[in-house]
Design an enzyme around this catalytic site. Structure first.
Site, PDB file in Angstrom:
ATOM      1  N   PRO A 111       0.526  -1.454   0.408  1.00  0.00           N
ATOM      2  CA  PRO A 111       0.029  -0.302   0.240  1.00  0.00           C
ATOM      3  C   PRO A 111       0.639   1.430   0.376  1.00  0.00           C
ATOM      4  CG  PRO A 111      -1.331  -1.620   1.523  1.00  0.00           C
ATOM      5  CD  PRO A 111       0.612  -2.247   1.056  1.00  0.00           C
ATOM      6  N   TYR A 112       2.034   1.450   0.930  1.00  0.00           N
ATOM      7  CA  TYR A 112       2.753   2.482   0.930  1.00  0.00           C
ATOM      8  C   TYR A 112       2.919   2.649  -0.679  1.00  0.00           C
ATOM      9  CZ  TYR A 112       6.527   5.344   2.808  1.00  0.00           C
ATOM     10  OH  TYR A 112       6.995   7.044   2.392  1.00  0.00           O
ATOM     11  N   ILE A 113       3.581   0.990  -0.561  1.00  0.00           N
ATOM     12  CA  ILE A 113       4.681   1.451  -2.642  1.00  0.00           C
ATOM     13  C   ILE A 113       3.416   2.204  -3.740  1.00  0.00           C
ATOM     14  CG2 ILE A 113       5.614   0.538  -4.408  1.00  0.00           C
ATOM     15  CD1 ILE A 113       7.570  -0.005  -2.112  1.00  0.00           C
ATOM     16  N   SER A 169       1.009   4.435  -3.087  1.00  0.00           N
ATOM     17  CA  SER A 169       0.176   5.840  -2.758  1.00  0.00           C
ATOM     18  C   SER A 169       2.184   6.305  -3.144  1.00  0.00           C
ATOM     19  CB  SER A 169       0.457   5.883  -1.042  1.00  0.00           C
ATOM     20  OG  SER A 169       1.344   5.431  -0.348  1.00  0.00           O
TER      21      SER A 169
END
Length: 249
Positions: free
Chosen positions: A152-154, A156
């Site tokens: 999810p971080y990547i 985003s």
């Protein structure tokens, strides 16, 4: 940065707080924004004690109404907005993609992507009325390359770079520059807490850094200040990696 009015989100700690110090040393007037009032109030007080012009406003960038009020506060205090550093963001608990909760995914996307989206819309509107300006969005080396167990971080941070490019192209003729920062490993409250809990993670991160160290927040803030300033007048749509060579490997 002399006499520029600059809005900084995620200003309560880490890179955002460092940006407040760096920008004011270079002559800017800053409006500090974040979800937690206490650190914003303390930092504003310290900046004022050192002769800087600073104010603060509590805002959650994931909330469109908060962002609208944040920009309106800036305009009511100073009459214009010259530059914005959209630095607010959150991380994610590291776990495999297929084991990641929907709630974790939504939270990261709400803050890191929708938060930048909300800020861009209101900041650009203010800058159009002022005849131009400069915006810097904080992405990450995770917006340029992937790491494991952080999907999810990547996603985003890749999205932040896409929004940056789209806005840069759309508003270049209106005198608004939009760029992104891609910091590598940087000392912050969040990073220090993670490394304290997981010492092996710190050793692994440093091994993958060509300079064998993490950045200090001020080192990243200096790059943001340059992009926001007139010294970067022909730079727009760019993503500047401030990663000690991490993405060169």
């Amino acid at each position: 940065m002399s006499e520029k009015i600059v809005l900084i989100t995620g200003a309560g700690s880490g890179i955002g707080a460092a940006a407040a110090r760096v920008f004011t040393r270079q002559g800017a007037t800053v409006v500090l924004a974040g979800r937690r009032a206490d650190p914003l109030r303390r930092l504003t007080g310290l900046l004022r004690e050192n002769g800087a012009s600073a104010s603060w406003v509590a805002a959650d960038v994931a909330d469109p109404a908060d962002v609208r009020a944040m920009v309106e506060f800036t305009l009511s205090e100073h009459g214009r907005l010259d530059a914005a550093f959209n630095n607010a963001g959150v991380g994610v608990e590291k776990r495999p993609l297929h084991l990641t909760d929907d709630a974790d995914y939504r939270r990261v996307m709400d803050v890191n992507v929708t938060g930048v989206w909300n800020c861009l819309r209101h900041e650009i509107a203010a800058m159009l009325a002022n005849g131009g300006g400069s915006i810097v969005n904080t992405s990450s080396v995770g917006g340029l390359v992937a790491t494991s167990v952080a999907a999810p971080y990547i996603a985003s941070k890749h999205a932040v770079i896409g929004l940056t490019k789209a806005a840069a192209v759309e508003y270049a003729e209106h005198g608004i520059r939009v760029n992104a920062l891609a910091p590598g490993l940087t000392r912050s409250e969040m990073v220090d807490q993670w490394f304290t809990a997981h010492p092996e993670a710190e050793r692994g991160a440093l091994r993958s850094a060509p300079q064998q160290r993490a950045a200090e927040p001020e080192e990243v803030a200096e790059a943001a200040a340059w992009l926001c300033s007139d010294r970067a007048s022909f730079v727009t749509g760019a993503t500047l990696a401030v990663d000690g060579g991490r993405t060169a490997w």
